[in-house]
Enzyme design. Structure first.
Site, PDB file in Angstrom:
ATOM      1  N   PHE A  50     -34.848  -4.633  22.187  1.00 33.50           N
ATOM      2  CA  PHE A  50     -35.581  -5.415  23.185  1.00 33.50           C
ATOM      3  C   PHE A  50     -37.077  -5.481  22.928  1.00 33.50           C
ATOM      4  O   PHE A  50     -37.767  -6.294  23.526  1.00 33.50           O
ATOM      5  CB  PHE A  50     -35.347  -4.828  24.585  1.00 33.50           C
ATOM      6  CG  PHE A  50     -33.902  -4.632  24.931  1.00 33.50           C
ATOM      7  CD1 PHE A  50     -33.063  -5.718  25.121  1.00 33.50           C
ATOM      8  CD2 PHE A  50     -33.365  -3.357  25.041  1.00 33.50           C
ATOM      9  CE1 PHE A  50     -31.725  -5.542  25.422  1.00 33.50           C
ATOM     10  CE2 PHE A  50     -32.031  -3.166  25.348  1.00 33.50           C
ATOM     11  CZ  PHE A  50     -31.206  -4.265  25.534  1.00 33.50           C
ATOM     12  N   GLU A  63     -29.736   1.453  24.506  1.00 38.36           N
ATOM     13  CA  GLU A  63     -29.254   0.582  25.575  1.00 38.36           C
ATOM     14  C   GLU A  63     -30.092   0.663  26.839  1.00 38.36           C
ATOM     15  O   GLU A  63     -29.915  -0.145  27.753  1.00 38.36           O
ATOM     16  CB  GLU A  63     -27.792   0.940  25.902  1.00 38.36           C
ATOM     17  CG  GLU A  63     -26.846   0.777  24.710  1.00 38.36           C
ATOM     18  CD  GLU A  63     -25.456   1.285  25.007  1.00 38.36           C
ATOM     19  OE1 GLU A  63     -25.261   1.897  26.095  1.00 38.36           O
ATOM     20  OE2 GLU A  63     -24.550   1.089  24.176  1.00 38.36           O
ATOM     21  N   ASP A 121     -44.454   0.887  19.507  1.00 36.70           N
ATOM     22  CA  ASP A 121     -45.026   2.188  19.829  1.00 36.70           C
ATOM     23  C   ASP A 121     -44.230   2.903  20.926  1.00 36.70           C
ATOM     24  O   ASP A 121     -44.148   4.136  20.936  1.00 36.70           O
ATOM     25  CB  ASP A 121     -46.479   2.029  20.267  1.00 36.70           C
ATOM     26  CG  ASP A 121     -47.369   1.536  19.128  1.00 36.70           C
ATOM     27  OD1 ASP A 121     -47.014   1.781  17.957  1.00 36.70           O
ATOM     28  OD2 ASP A 121     -48.398   0.902  19.404  1.00 36.70           O
ATOM     29  N   SER A 156     -44.724  -5.125  19.461  1.00 40.35           N
ATOM     30  CA  SER A 156     -45.773  -6.113  19.734  1.00 40.35           C
ATOM     31  C   SER A 156     -47.043  -5.821  18.949  1.00 40.35           C
ATOM     32  O   SER A 156     -47.647  -6.723  18.369  1.00 40.35           O
ATOM     33  CB  SER A 156     -46.087  -6.131  21.234  1.00 40.35           C
ATOM     34  OG  SER A 156     -44.935  -6.446  21.987  1.00 40.35           O
ATOM     35  N   GLY A 197     -49.250   3.067  25.787  1.00 43.36           N
ATOM     36  CA  GLY A 197     -48.507   1.936  26.311  1.00 43.36           C
ATOM     37  C   GLY A 197     -47.605   2.252  27.492  1.00 43.36           C
ATOM     38  O   GLY A 197     -46.900   1.372  27.976  1.00 43.36           O
TER      39      GLY A 197
END
Length: 457
Positions: A69, A100, A126, A169, A431
């Site tokens: 994801f 998951e 990260d 990202s 993050g």
């Protein structure tokens, strides 16, 4: 290309090798060797295999966690298309787990039989790396009976190395330790068996463990940006630019006190012109210091150590700490260009209240070669530990959960005319959000090892 008679039978073997490409990138190339003697050809192949098998640093069996994801949701594709074929060429077997849910990797590592693995691979950003790191550190301390909730605990370094395949990202940790966010380059570092220790900071609130941090721990600007970006996850990676712009316009500052223990015994300074690179002598010195026995460290007078603590009070736009440069493609030098990976220190950056224009000048310097600390409102210190204590309009409790339930838009009840619409910020920890303003931070030298060698000059 030589020509041979039709009577000559050729035997051949191919050697796959690493070749440096453009800046900090590696690629896999191949060379084929021909031989007219079948026995000699087999001898060469056998000798090469024996040499490779004797390389103890090269991993043979890995556990791989893939975040499907993160970033542009290409983690599985990147691993199976680019990384897995290289692992097969290197005769590396891998147990692959596609996560998951949040903390899937961390929870698995807390219970898995880690003795059968030579390393752990994180495929994602990260956040994925943070999960793996937390699981590995907690498992190591748990096995040795060390309580992570004890702020002064001496944590034991982890034996297994972690490899990072960038698929997020920003992939700040990968960029700051390799110099590039390239899955093939990172896979080749894993195959070669590179090893680079890194420092890890532990974050506590009172006597409660909160998080580990290896890159950015930021209060104020970076904390507010992260909180706002979480509301706009539908925007994808562009949400960080959007939220950063909003936070810049809001221009909130936060009052508090920062106390820190300067790293007086460590060579180097946050203002050094040279960055940390592969084979860094300052990081080597830090590693040598770690080898000093606990008994020897305890010979230091506690009273003398307490006298070394410094305190700075004021209104801050940002309070940032870095264990590494925090370089990324948008900020090639990073937030602290001279920070070291493994010297046992933190670079603490304090951005005092200033005008929007002045703060903008500071932010712009993250993206160019100018000295970003060369402002009257910015100060930087190299420290071993630090504490942040926020100042509230209501000081009865320093727990943000009690006094900051309506964090954004909350108006001070006792001072309706006061301009501090936001009484507290939150911390951006690699993050992840920490919803405690008052924290204690301590660096643990070379707690984790990565499958990298540091940035090569």
């Amino acid at each position: 290309m030589p020509s041979f008679s039709t009577e000559l039978t050729l035997h051949a073997f191919t050697v796959h090798h690493v070749q440096r490409s453009k800046r900090h990138h590696w690629e896999c190339n191949e060379v084929t060797f021909y031989c007219s003697d079948h026995l000699l050809c087999n001898q060469w192949v056998q000798a090469l295999k024996e040499q490779l098998d004797s390389q103890a640093m090269r991993p043979k069996h890995l556990i791989v966690f893939i975040n499907p994801f993160g970033g542009k949701q290409l983690g599985k594709q990147i691993y199976y298309d680019k990384v897995a074929p290289l692992f097969r060429l290197a005769c590396i077997t891998a147990e692959v787990i596609v996560t998951e849910r949040a903390n899937h990797a961390r929870d698995h590592l807390l219970e898995a039989d880690l003795a059968k693995y030579d390393g752990i691979v994180s495929v994602g950003g990260d956040g994925m790396f943070s999960e793996v790191m937390h699981g590995l550190i907690s498992r190591t301390q748990k096995n040795l009976g060390i309580d992570e909730n004890y702020p002064s605990a001496e944590l034991v370094p982890c034996d297994l190395r972690i490899g990072i395949i960038p698929a997020g990202s920003t992939d700040c940790i990968c960029y700051a330790t390799v110099g590039a966010n390239d899955p093939i380059t990172s896979a080749l570092h894993i195959i070669v068996g590179d090893s680079q220790p890194i420092d890890v900071s532990s974050v506590h609130h009172k006597n409660m463990f909160l998080k580990y941090s290896v890159s950015l721990l930021g209060y104020g600007f970076y904390g507010d940006t992260l909180i706002d970006s979480e509301k706009n996850r539908w925007m994808g990676p562009s949400r960080y630019n959007f939220s950063g712009f909003k936070t810049f316009l809001s221009h909130h500052c936060y009052e508090g006190a920062v106390s820190f223990l300067p790293a007086t015994e460590t060579p180097g300074s946050p203002r050094d012109p040279r960055p940390c690179t592969a084979g860094c002598h300052i990081c080597k010195y830090g590693g040598d210091q770690v080898k000093i026995s606990q008994k020897a460290r305890n010979l230091k007078c506690i009273e003398e150590e307490q006298q070394q603590w410094k305190v700075i009070k004021g209104k801050f736009l940002a309070v940032n700490s870095m264990n590494m440069s925090c370089a990324c493609p948008k900020s090639p030098k990073g937030l602290s260009p001279a920070a070291h990976l493994a010297d046992g220190t933190i670079d603490l950056i304090l951005v005092h209240k200033c005008s929007r224009l002045s703060f903008l000048r500071h932010l712009i310097r993250h993206t160019n070669n100018d000295d970003q600390f060369d402002h009257a409102f910015v100060e930087v210190h190299r420290v071993k530990e630090f504490k942040f204590t926020p100042k509230y309009c209501d000081e009865e409790d320093s727990d943000i959960r009690d006094v900051g339930k309506n964090l954004f838009g909350q108006i001070c009840r006792d001072h309706p005319s006061c301009s501090c619409a936001q009484l507290q910020s939150s911390w951006n920890c690699d993050g992840e959000i920490i919803k405690h303003a008052a924290i204690d931070v301590k660096v643990h030298c070379q707690l984790v090892k990565l499958f990298v060698r540091g940035i090569e000059e």
